[in-house]
Scaffold this motif. Structure first.
Motif, PDB file in Angstrom:
ATOM      1  N   GLU A 159       3.232  -2.998   0.144  1.00  0.00           N
ATOM      2  CA  GLU A 159       2.747  -1.868  -0.655  1.00  0.00           C
ATOM      3  C   GLU A 159       2.406  -2.293  -2.073  1.00  0.00           C
ATOM      4  N   ALA A 217      -0.998  -3.993  -1.682  1.00  0.00           N
ATOM      5  CA  ALA A 217      -2.113  -3.163  -1.219  1.00  0.00           C
ATOM      6  C   ALA A 217      -2.384  -1.976  -2.131  1.00  0.00           C
ATOM      7  N   ILE A 218      -1.321  -1.323  -2.584  1.00  0.00           N
ATOM      8  CA  ILE A 218      -1.532  -0.096  -3.358  1.00  0.00           C
ATOM      9  C   ILE A 218      -1.669  -0.387  -4.844  1.00  0.00           C
ATOM     10  N   ASN A 250      -5.429  -6.660   0.006  1.00  0.00           N
ATOM     11  CA  ASN A 250      -5.198  -6.167   1.355  1.00  0.00           C
ATOM     12  C   ASN A 250      -3.842  -6.712   1.815  1.00  0.00           C
ATOM     13  N   THR A 252      -0.705  -6.526   5.214  1.00  0.00           N
ATOM     14  CA  THR A 252      -0.095  -5.944   6.402  1.00  0.00           C
ATOM     15  C   THR A 252       1.364  -6.385   6.441  1.00  0.00           C
ATOM     16  N   ILE A 295      -5.111   5.635  -1.102  1.00  0.00           N
ATOM     17  CA  ILE A 295      -4.754   4.355  -0.492  1.00  0.00           C
ATOM     18  C   ILE A 295      -3.300   4.422  -0.060  1.00  0.00           C
ATOM     19  N   ARG A 296      -3.082   4.128   1.188  1.00  0.00           N
ATOM     20  CA  ARG A 296      -1.709   4.152   1.683  1.00  0.00           C
ATOM     21  C   ARG A 296      -1.444   2.934   2.542  1.00  0.00           C
ATOM     22  N   VAL A 297      -0.168   2.588   2.646  1.00  0.00           N
ATOM     23  CA  VAL A 297       0.233   1.571   3.609  1.00  0.00           C
ATOM     24  C   VAL A 297       0.993   2.330   4.679  1.00  0.00           C
ATOM     25  N   GLU A 354      -0.249  -1.140   7.615  1.00  0.00           N
ATOM     26  CA  GLU A 354      -1.528  -1.643   7.134  1.00  0.00           C
ATOM     27  C   GLU A 354      -2.063  -0.767   6.029  1.00  0.00           C
ATOM     28  N   LYS A 355      -2.908  -1.380   5.235  1.00  0.00           N
ATOM     29  CA  LYS A 355      -3.555  -0.610   4.169  1.00  0.00           C
ATOM     30  C   LYS A 355      -4.628   0.272   4.786  1.00  0.00           C
TER      31      LYS A 355
END
Lengths: 184, 378
Positions: free
Chosen positions: A26, A29-30, A35, A37, B4-6, B178-179
């Motif tokens: 997070e 990505a945030i 990017n 996972t 945007i979230r994971v 995942e994003k």
């Protein structure tokens, strides 16, 4: 050229490694606009048993969400360390808990023996915080996501009311990690 | 606005269902699907829907069918062992034409097998798990955002064609975070079932309409009719008349088969200049994409036909591409369930190899690269 950075958090069930992976993903990505996972592999047990959590960070699309060539391995148990160190790529980083991992693997990687669980117990109050201390250590040693991003992700993820103590755990790890980096 | 979230695949499934208009969920927890129920237990009541944890999977699918007959958009989520228990009622939903969505997060089998580890071993069970000649729709997303989108699509197809739709996930996709970039202002296509225009006295619940899909009256709205798993005529009452039986069974087949173009989706990835083709789906297709990138960097021209709709099978696309490319690898986490379909569709026009793995580990892209490179010298 795009980059792909792979981290494997490993230890046993109940050590919060899945959460640590989620926070790291997070943060990337945030808050850092990359990017990311996060995936996990665990047994049928609720506690104990081996547990691993993998994070892939990239500035590009991430097709395969599992680790193929690990840049950084965190191992909080001897068993995890023995099982996974061979997947670390040349020149990679291995961070082990200094007390839990007595037999140090040999290979073409940098190894850091850090008393992660002991730091959590002594400086934060409970070994429970070892996962967040470990995030701080990683942030101190490698430059994949920013400190600020990790702090924001920790604040957003941990249970309400525990933000402060978790951020403290992160700081403890961060200071420790930076120490190891300069001594290298 | 974009957010945007994971998020995990299971979360995306729950939220996709809500976006599609889910109003009823009944289920029984089972790894690796439990988080779908967990999410919906929290979110569905807030959306004025109903969440029920039933005593088992037989009851779960039964409740889903009952709720759908009252007009609800209904869903259940399970994994292999629970999916086995649901088979009888899935057949009932096909025969009685009750729209519903069944999510099967595949784990290793047979039996309780590997609760926490991935597999794609239920592909044929999705097709033929329930008895009798029938058609089924099954979708296989390969990323978190695609799980969100295809969950909505599963509901749309179920409502449009009055049929159960199976969403096949696997443990990797269910639990990977995942994003995703979700737009809260996006206009999404939401399809609702057609309801009858005629008065209740004139209503024939299984009328043979031109589009083969009879309008469906929700129970409780004044329309009284009979629903049965027995072969029935247009009134919904059982029949043994061979003419009526054939009319019904052909209509049930044809309403899916004649709409293949609408239902079947594939992704053609780097196939145009490819000398070697891969067919894959679900999380295995992620391994394939990684392998394709690596092989292409080494000068091997590989592409992939990715199945997004698993059932009905993408015969037309497979036929077309196996005429163009002579060598194919079908990559799946089972012992070749889709490979056999590919062979049948290729009619001997191409050589088909299987890359298979059933040990509970995801298929390593390196393994795919090696198999394909080994094949170059043959």
């Amino acid at each position: 050229m795009s980059f792909r950075y792979e981290i494997r958090f490993s230890g046993e069930g109940g050590q919060g490694l899945v959460l640590a992976g989620k926070i790291f993903a997070e943060a990337a990505a945030i808050y850092d606009g990359l990017n990311a996972t996060q995936s996990q592999s665990y047994g049928p047990e609720a506690r104990g048993g081996s547990s691993r959590s993998e994070v892939i960070v990239s500035d590009d699309e991430i097709d395969y969400p599992k680790a193929v060539s690990i840049d950084l391995l965190l191992a909080l148990t001897q068993e995890a360390c023995d099982r996974y160190y061979a997947d670390v790529k040349e020149g990679g980083v291995v961070i082990v808990d200094a007390a839990a991992v007595q037999t140090i693997p040999e290979g073409n990687f940098k190894i850091f023996q850090v008393p992660i669980i002991e730091l959590a117990r002594q400086k934060v109050g409970k070994p429970l915080f070892a996962n967040i201390v470990a995030l701080g250590i990683i942030a101190g040693i490698v430059d994949v996501v920013t400190e600020d991003a990790l702090k924001s992700a920790i604040e957003a993820r941990v249970p309400k009311g525990t933000e402060e103590i978790n951020l403290q755990a992160f700081q403890v790890g961060l200071q420790e990690g930076k120490k190891y980096l300069t001594s290298f | 606005m974009n957010v945007i979230r994971v998020m995990t695949g299971n979360e995306a499934c729950a939220e996709g269902a809500l976006a599609a208009g889910l109003s009823f969920f009944a289920g029984y927890p089972i790894t690796p699907s439990s988080e779908i129920a967990e999410e919906l237990a929290e979110l569905l009541p807030c959306a004025e829907g109903v969440f029920i944890q039933m005593e088992d999977e037989l009851a779960s699918i039964g409740a889903v069918i009952g709720a759908s007959l009252t007009g609800a958009k209904a869903m259940t989520a399970t994994s292999g062992p629970g999916f086995s228990l649901m088979q009888e009622n899935i057949g009932y939903a096909i025969m009685a034409e009750v729209p519903c969505v069944i999510v099967n997060v595949m784990r290793g089998g047979p039996s309780t097998g590997l609760p926490t580890l991935p597999s794609q071993g239920d592909v044929m069970q999705a097709r033929w798990g329930t008895h009798g000649d029938h058609q089924i729709i099954a979708l296989a997303p390969y990323s978190v955002i695609e799980i969100f989108d295809l969950t909505i699509r599963a509901f749309n197809l179920a409502e449009k064609y009055r049929t159960p739709v199976i969403l096949l996930l696997d443990e990797i996709l269910a639990h990977v975070s995942e994003k995703v970039v979700l737009s809260d202002t996006a206009v999404r296509v939401i399809i609702d079932r057609i309801i009858p225009q005629e008065a209740p006295e004139a209503y024939l619940p299984y009328r043979y309409t031109q589009n083969l899909i009879p309008p469906m009256a929700p129970f409780g709205s004044g329309y009284r009719y009979h629903v049965t798993g027995l072969a029935h005529d247009e009134t919904g009452f059982p029949t043994n008349d061979p003419v009526e039986i054939e009319k019904l069974l052909f209509r049930l087949q044809d309403k899916i088969i004649r709409n293949r173009d609408d239902i079947v989706q594939v992704e053609e990835f780097l196939l145009e200049d490819a000398e070697i083709g891969i067919i894959s789906y679900g999380s295995s297709a992620r391994s394939c994409r990684h392998a394709i990138r690596q092989l292409r960097a080494q000068g091997v021209r590989v592409g992939m036909l990715r199945l997004i709709t698993i059932w009905p099978f993408a015969n037309v696309k497979v036929e077309k591409w196996t005429k163009n490319i002579g060598k194919w690898y079908v990559v799946e986490m089972n012992m070749g369930q889709i490979a056999r379909e590919v062979e049948a569709a290729a009619h001997g026009d191409a050589t088909i190899f299987g890359i298979r793995q059933i040990n509970g580990e995801p298929i390593n892209p390196e393994f795919i690269c090696q198999k394909i490179k080994d094949g170059l010298n043959v």
